[in-house]
Design an enzyme around this catalytic site. Structure first.
Site, PDB file in Angstrom:
ATOM      1  N   ASP A  14      21.687  -5.455 -61.110  1.00  0.00           N
ATOM      2  CA  ASP A  14      20.236  -5.217 -61.103  1.00  0.00           C
ATOM      3  C   ASP A  14      19.439  -6.490 -60.827  1.00  0.00           C
ATOM      4  O   ASP A  14      18.532  -6.839 -61.578  1.00  0.00           O
ATOM      5  CB  ASP A  14      19.790  -4.630 -62.448  1.00  0.00           C
ATOM      6  CG  ASP A  14      20.652  -3.457 -62.894  1.00  0.00           C
ATOM      7  OD1 ASP A  14      21.019  -2.643 -62.038  1.00  0.00           O
ATOM      8  OD2 ASP A  14      20.950  -3.373 -64.099  1.00  0.00           O
ATOM      9  N   GLU A 222      14.968   5.634 -59.704  1.00  0.00           N
ATOM     10  CA  GLU A 222      14.864   4.452 -60.561  1.00  0.00           C
ATOM     11  C   GLU A 222      14.751   3.209 -59.684  1.00  0.00           C
ATOM     12  O   GLU A 222      14.645   3.291 -58.461  1.00  0.00           O
ATOM     13  CB  GLU A 222      16.086   4.346 -61.484  1.00  0.00           C
ATOM     14  CG  GLU A 222      17.409   4.172 -60.758  1.00  0.00           C
ATOM     15  CD  GLU A 222      18.615   4.190 -61.690  1.00  0.00           C
ATOM     16  OE1 GLU A 222      18.439   4.364 -62.908  1.00  0.00           O
ATOM     17  OE2 GLU A 222      19.745   4.041 -61.191  1.00  0.00           O
TER      18      GLU A 222
END
Length: 319
Positions: A14, A222
């Site tokens: 991420d 997301e």
């Protein structure tokens, strides 16, 4: 457009890449094998601390350096577990790291940590951002100095439990031609520690101005990210269970954003999460995959690839 691994010595994911003081800083989540079994709510992602990585040369040639552990679950009174995605922004010589984590009632919120340098050390605030929920914060500083946070994620990110910024009594996952669950955006206060306004929905529309429906494989799931290119606002995101990185373009930080195309096709591993940054005259896509861990979806490794635009400002798909 060949990609390379950025930090092969540990499992990080991420990546939120930012340029501060002429250096490239990456704010990742820190994967490890907790022994939890895979589930659709992400219970196998039990990250417990944050690190900052730094690159001062060509990211396609140089591996990132670990600037060290910043803080962990034990340092945040309101957090029980799961230090998920984070991002960082600078204002008036201070650096603000906004992160997502789960409290003692099992609910995700956003928190803030502050440092004097981009490499830290970051010190977390004692309480989460008031009115915050869900996961995956992206912090965007516009040319006028205003700072916005984009956030939200479905399934384990709990976005399906919220409507009009209030928690529902029962979750609702839109289906078929229903409007999908959107990302959220809120302008931050001057001290970058609270929302200055109620979060708004980030609407992605097709070329006719109609919102993408819930069953569209390119709808938001997301991993919000915002960057500007040639005066336009590029909102990019993961489609989750269809495993794409896509983008849409708008004229202001709030949107609406018109869908444009796919940035990254599916990689090895379930999740896809990214950032886009300009560094020393080139554009880069940072993301992750699970090749080094033999497709262990909770053990991810950071990657980088050069990103290219065509003459009309469309991003060329990284394959």
């Amino acid at each position: 457009m060949k990609a390379k691994y950025v930090f092969p010595s540990d499992y990080m994911a991420d990546p939120a890449a930012n340029v501060f003081d002429g250096k490239l800083y990456i704010y990742p989540s820190h994967d490890y094998d907790s022994g939890e079994c895979f589930d659709d709510d992400g219970g196998h992602f039990q990250m417990k601390d944050y690190h900052v990585l730094c690159i001062d040369g060509d990211p396609m040639e140089q591996d990132a350096k670990d600037c060290g552990k910043q803080f962990g679950i034990e340092d945040i009174p309101w957090v029980e577990k799961q230090l998920w995605d984070n991002d960082c922004v600078e204002k008036d010589g201070k650096y603000y790291l906004i992160y997502s984590a789960k409290d003692y009632t099992g609910v995700f919120h956003l928190g803030v940590a502050v440092a004097d340098k981009p490499e830290g050390p970051f010190v977390p605030e004692a309480d989460p951002i008031r009115g915050s929920y869900s996961i995956d914060p992206c912090v965007f500083k516009d040319d006028d100095g205003e700072i916005y946070v984009y956030f939200g994620g479905i399934w384990g990110g709990q976005l399906q439990w919220y409507k009009d910024n209030k928690m529902l009594k029962a979750e609702h996952l839109p289906e078929g031609k229903e409007d999908p669950l959107p990302s959220r955006v809120a302008r931050m206060t001057g001290d970058v520690k609270q929302f200055a306004e109620a979060p708004r929905a980030v609407i992605i529309v097709d070329e006719t101005g109609k919102p993408l429906p819930a069953d569209d494989p390119h709808r938001f799931f997301e991993a919000s990210w915002m960057h500007k290119y040639n005066g336009k606002y590029y909102f990019s995101y993961s489609t989750g269970d269809t495993h794409l990185l896509c983008y849409a373009v708008g004229d202001n930080p709030y949107g609406p954003f018109t869908y444009q195309g796919v940035i990254l096709e599916p990689v090895v591993g379930w999740t896809t999460h990214h950032s886009i940054v300009e560094y020393k005259g080139k554009w880069y896509l940072f993301h992750h995959d699970c090749v080094p861990s033999n497709d262990t979806t909770w053990l991810r490794s950071l990657k980088v690839a050069e990103l290219e635009y065509d003459a009309e400002g469309h991003i060329k798909t990284v394959k």
